[in-house]
Write a protein that holds these residues in place. Structure first.
Motif, PDB file in Angstrom:
ATOM      1  N   ASP A  65       0.835  -1.208   0.000  1.00  0.00           N
ATOM      2  CA  ASP A  65       0.000   0.000   0.000  1.00  0.00           C
ATOM      3  C   ASP A  65       0.872   1.262   0.000  1.00  0.00           C
ATOM      4  N   LEU A  66       1.956   1.215   0.782  1.00  0.00           N
ATOM      5  CA  LEU A  66       2.863   2.358   0.827  1.00  0.00           C
ATOM      6  C   LEU A  66       3.565   2.534  -0.521  1.00  0.00           C
ATOM      7  N   VAL A  67       3.979   1.434  -1.131  1.00  0.00           N
ATOM      8  CA  VAL A  67       4.622   1.504  -2.455  1.00  0.00           C
ATOM      9  C   VAL A  67       3.654   2.107  -3.466  1.00  0.00           C
ATOM     10  N   PHE A  68       2.407   1.644  -3.430  1.00  0.00           N
ATOM     11  CA  PHE A  68       1.397   2.164  -4.363  1.00  0.00           C
ATOM     12  C   PHE A  68       1.181   3.662  -4.149  1.00  0.00           C
ATOM     13  N   PHE A  69       1.170   4.092  -2.874  1.00  0.00           N
ATOM     14  CA  PHE A  69       1.022   5.524  -2.569  1.00  0.00           C
ATOM     15  C   PHE A  69       2.170   6.335  -3.180  1.00  0.00           C
ATOM     16  N   VAL A  70       3.396   5.840  -3.012  1.00  0.00           N
ATOM     17  CA  VAL A  70       4.555   6.540  -3.574  1.00  0.00           C
ATOM     18  C   VAL A  70       4.457   6.611  -5.093  1.00  0.00           C
ATOM     19  N   LEU A  71       4.126   5.491  -5.708  1.00  0.00           N
ATOM     20  CA  LEU A  71       4.024   5.456  -7.175  1.00  0.00           C
ATOM     21  C   LEU A  71       2.943   6.414  -7.669  1.00  0.00           C
TER      22      LEU A  71
END
Length: 840
Positions: free
Chosen positions: A571-577
């Motif tokens: 979820d954090l990776v998706f937020f950054v992307l």
């Protein structure tokens, strides 16, 4: 040793005491008569403001602002600077705030020691940390046009009155400013506020003296209380909100209930000029202050007068009033009942006797034992009273004496809980530490109980008294992480050392401390323009969810993405992307994905459902031609227009033209055939006036056979090289579906079938034609006789079934078959069985 009652004065039937807290408070050159002082609740900081018509009072830290409309003595270059000075109660300067934003009409404090400054045009600044940092908003409601006249503050909000008498209410944690009901537009002689906690409606009420009466204004109504003897020059509300003091034009002081139903008392000052200030001293007495004279008015009109060498400022609190002059800071309060019980002259209370007993014990006098026996039955109460009285004392000597008395008393008792005694010792140590003139927080026992330990520590943090704050936290067993973080932020903001040294110092001090948020410190560094230091500090933040947002705001995109990937939180990776895609050009975004397969997979998965164009660009950027072609093929399948489908497939073929993937040839052939099929189906749609578009090749052939276009179907089979087995299956199902059993009989005459003869039997039998189905049973030579026999049974030919069993000499099978035979067929089966037995 001082006499504890030396500073007591009797007002009516009650005693009041004036305790000297600090002397030599302000520089003698600071002319306090030209300033107004406003203080934070619970003996907090004091703010000193210039314009005396622009400020209201509460109690605490001092803020100072000079009145430019008056002549002042020359005090050097510092006095020429316009601003607000914040002091401790001992006169120690905490902060100077430069001010050039216009005329100030209100200066006050919140209970958490935020300094509120209200300007004439309705701008409100909230200074939240005694460091000059602030948030700002506007009152609205025409404040910029009509101008703010004055403000009145309470611990959790304030009221601003405009020149047209409109009242605007602001609560510090309650959202937007709110306009109250509008009183008459006549001259306002005085006004005061009743906080929401003390009103029946639980909303703020404003008492406004207009004409000869007073209006009570709330959010919905402005009610005239029809009071005589106005106009009233001063209005003051008691700390508990139950009583109101009114000062009339002819020098009379009225004390009434806040509901205006009862008159409690009155007092005639005989003064020709109204006082500068009117405040409550606790909830039992009222104070009137002129330039150098103060009247204390108690119940039933009893009074006491105090005189000073210069202008005196009153700062009310929940249990008394602070009196501040250039020379001294004093605290005036009603003597607490427990203190009066112990020290009152001639007192024979158990607590007083216990105190005398410990004094006799120090003298080694036997009278100590006599005193204990005298109060033996009341000794627990005496111990409790001494403990409470020690908390209310400011003199260290008498604190010790009272605690000694309590300790002596409880040592005599067989059963006594020492919890209250221990807690009070702890509290007194804290109070004595913060009352030191270097700290300047002369908090009383009652104020400390209302303030709480956590808020006291926050006040020490705001004053940068980090060592004392840490020691108090350890002493009270409270977490100290906020203290360490605040120290680190100050270090980051104010240190002149290089960034590597600052980082090393901060990390060295805090790395082993629990609960430290390096993200907060790093954000402060970034706000100061120290990006490298912020990045270094973030490396020590253990929570990726805290690291990543700040790294993104710092434009450290690659580091933010790597930290998110390291955390394993998709979820954090998706937020950054998502954030990176919004702010970066597409080429730069794709470059970030290079060598980051997890990030690429997340983008690919998300784009497949939400943004196919992004997915195409991703495949193109990574030279993934086969994936791109498959995506185009998938899109072609969802198209309805044949030409659009063909165009998509054509693009897919073109994309695979230069592909080095060995499987691309197979894909190219498949996509080419798909284009050809689309063209054929479009032709069939037009020629046969039927819908063939969107069907697969097999479905197209099957439909042609069903509709009687066998030759067209055969041509498709030849053109598209449909496997022979597939063709026979399609032909069989098409003929069966159309019940064209004659053609099926012709097929039965052929010698071989690529799919075998069992499918023919099953399909025809399933269509209900037992006769034709039976033609295929003898052709199923690969099956056992028993199965062929069962197939004949299904066709209703029991005799044929019996012959199959006779051929393999299966008597048992014949016996079973006899049970399945009908009445007319049983004899034939019996004949076969008998014939078979005769041969044996």
């Amino acid at each position: 040793m001082s006499n504890p009652t030396a500073n007591w004065e009797k007002v009516g039937d009650r005693f009041y005491r004036k305790v000297k807290l600090y002397d030599a408070v302000f520089d003698q050159d600071l002319e306090l008569e030209n300033y107004l002082l406003t203080g934070a609740p619970y003996s907090g900081a004091i703010g000193i403001l210039v314009h005396r018509e622009q400020c209201t009072f509460s109690d605490g830290a001092l803020a100072l602002y000079r009145d430019e409309g008056k002549l002042h003595g020359y005090r050097g270059t510092q006095s020429a600077k316009s601003g607000i000075d914040i002091y401790s109660c001992s006169g120690k300067i905490i902060r100077h705030i430069n001010w050039d934003k216009g005329s100030i009409r209100g200066l006050g404090w919140s209970e958490d020691e935020r300094l509120l400054v209200v300007t004439e045009d309705g701008t409100v600044r909230s200074y939240y940390d005694l460091e000059g940092d602030f948030t700002q908003f506007s009152l609205g409601f025409g404040a910029e046009e009509h101008k703010v006249k004055a403000c009145r503050f309470w611990p959790s909000g304030f009221i601003a009155i405009l020149s047209n008498n409109h009242l605007v209410a602001v609560t510090y944690h309650g959202g937007r400013p709110k306009l109250l009901a509008t009183p008459p537009e006549d001259e306002v002689h005085s006004w005061a506020v009743i906080p929401p906690a003390y009103t029946l409606s639980r909303s703020v009420e404003v008492l406004v003296a207009i004409g000869q009466t007073i209006y009570v204004v709330d959010s919905s109504d402005a009610e005239d209380r029809v009071l005589p003897n106005g106009p009233f020059k001063h209005i003051s509300v008691s700390p508990n909100g139950l009583y109101v003091t009114l000062y009339t034009q002819d020098g009379m002081v009225w004390v009434i209930t806040s509901d205006f139903q009862n008159k409690i008392g009155e007092y005639e000052t005989k003064a020709k000029t109204p006082p500068k200030d009117v405040q409550w001293c606790g909830n039992d007495a009222v104070m009137l202050a002129w330039e150098d004279e103060v009247h204390l008015i108690g119940p039933n009109g009893a009074s006491l007068k105090y005189y000073f060498d210069g202008r005196v400022h009153l700062h009310p609190d929940i249990d008394g009033v602070r009196l501040i002059t250039n020379d001294v800071c004093e605290f005036l309060q009603k003597v607490p009942d427990c203190t009066e019980d112990v020290f009152k002259l001639g007192s024979t209370s158990p607590a007083s006797v216990l105190l005398d007993a410990v004094e006799q014990l120090e003298k080694k006098s036997p009278k100590a034992d006599e005193n204990i026996r005298l109060i033996r039955s009341n000794l627990p109460d005496a111990v409790g009273t001494c403990v409470q009285a020690a908390g209310h004392e400011f003199d260290v000597h008498w604190q010790k004496q009272l605690l000694k008395a309590a300790s002596f008393g409880k040592s005599v008792l067989d059963l006594y809980s020492s919890d209250d005694f221990v807690d009070m010792c702890e509290m007194i140590r804290i109070l004595n530490a913060i009352r030191d003139y270097k700290i300047g927080l002369p908090i009383s026992y009652d104020q400390y109980r209302c303030l709480t330990s956590e808020k006291l520590i926050q006040r020490l943090i705001n004053r940068r008294e980090y060592l004392l704050a840490v020691r108090l936290s350890d002493y009270l067993r409270l977490p100290a992480n906020k203290i360490h973080v605040h120290w680190a932020i100050r270090k980051v903001r104010n240190s002149n050392e290089d960034e590597d040294t600052i980082c090393s110092t901060v990390v060295g001090k805090l790395n082993d401390k629990p609960g430290i948020s390096f993200e907060v410190i790093a954000r402060a560094a970034y706000d100061e323009g120290r990006s490298h230091l912020a990045t270094q500090l973030l490396n020590h933040e253990t929570r990726a969810g805290k690291q990543v947002p700040l790294l993104l705001s710092m434009e450290e995109d690659e580091i933010a993405l790597d930290k998110a990937l390291e955390s394993g939180d998709t979820d954090l990776v998706f937020f950054v992307l998502l954030q990176l895609k919004k702010k970066l050009p597409l080429a730069s975004f794709f470059r970030l994905l290079t060598n980051r397969p997890v990030a690429t997979a997340i983008v690919e998965s998300s784009a497949r459902d939400q943004d196919r164009e992004l997915l195409k660009d991703l495949y193109y950027q990574d030279d993934r031609r086969l994936d791109g072609a498959n995506l185009l093929f998938s899109e072609a399948l969802h198209q309805t227009a044949p030409q659009t489908k063909a165009d998509k497939l054509k693009l897919a073929v073109k994309l695979l033209g230069d592909s080095k993937d060995p499987t691309s040839t197979l894909y190219i052939r498949s996509y080419t055939e798909a284009q050809a099929l689309i063209r054929v189906q479009a032709s069939l749609d037009q020629d046969l006036d039927a819908h063939y578009s969107g069907l697969s090749l097999n479905e197209t052939i099957l439909r042609l056979i069903k509709t009687g276009y066998g030759k067209r179907a055969a041509k498709l089979q030849s053109d598209f090289k449909v496997p022979e087995k597939t063709w026979w299956w399609l032909r069989l199902r098409g003929l069966v579906a159309n019940r064209r059993f004659g053609e099926i009989e012709e097929v039965s005459k052929q010698r071989r079938s690529p799919i075998g003869w069992e499918p023919f039997f099953n399909e025809v039998l399933g269509a209900g034609n037992q006769k034709v189905a039976a033609l295929f049973v003898p052709k199923c030579t690969g099956l056992p006789a028993q199965e062929r026999s069962e197939m004949f049974v299904k066709c209703g030919m029991v005799g044929k079934a019996g012959e199959e069993l006779v051929r393999v000499k299966d008597v048992n099978g014949l016996e079973e078959l006899r049970g399945k035979a009908k009445a007319g067929e049983v004899a034939e089966i019996d004949r076969m069985i008998a014939q078979f037995r005769l041969r044996r």
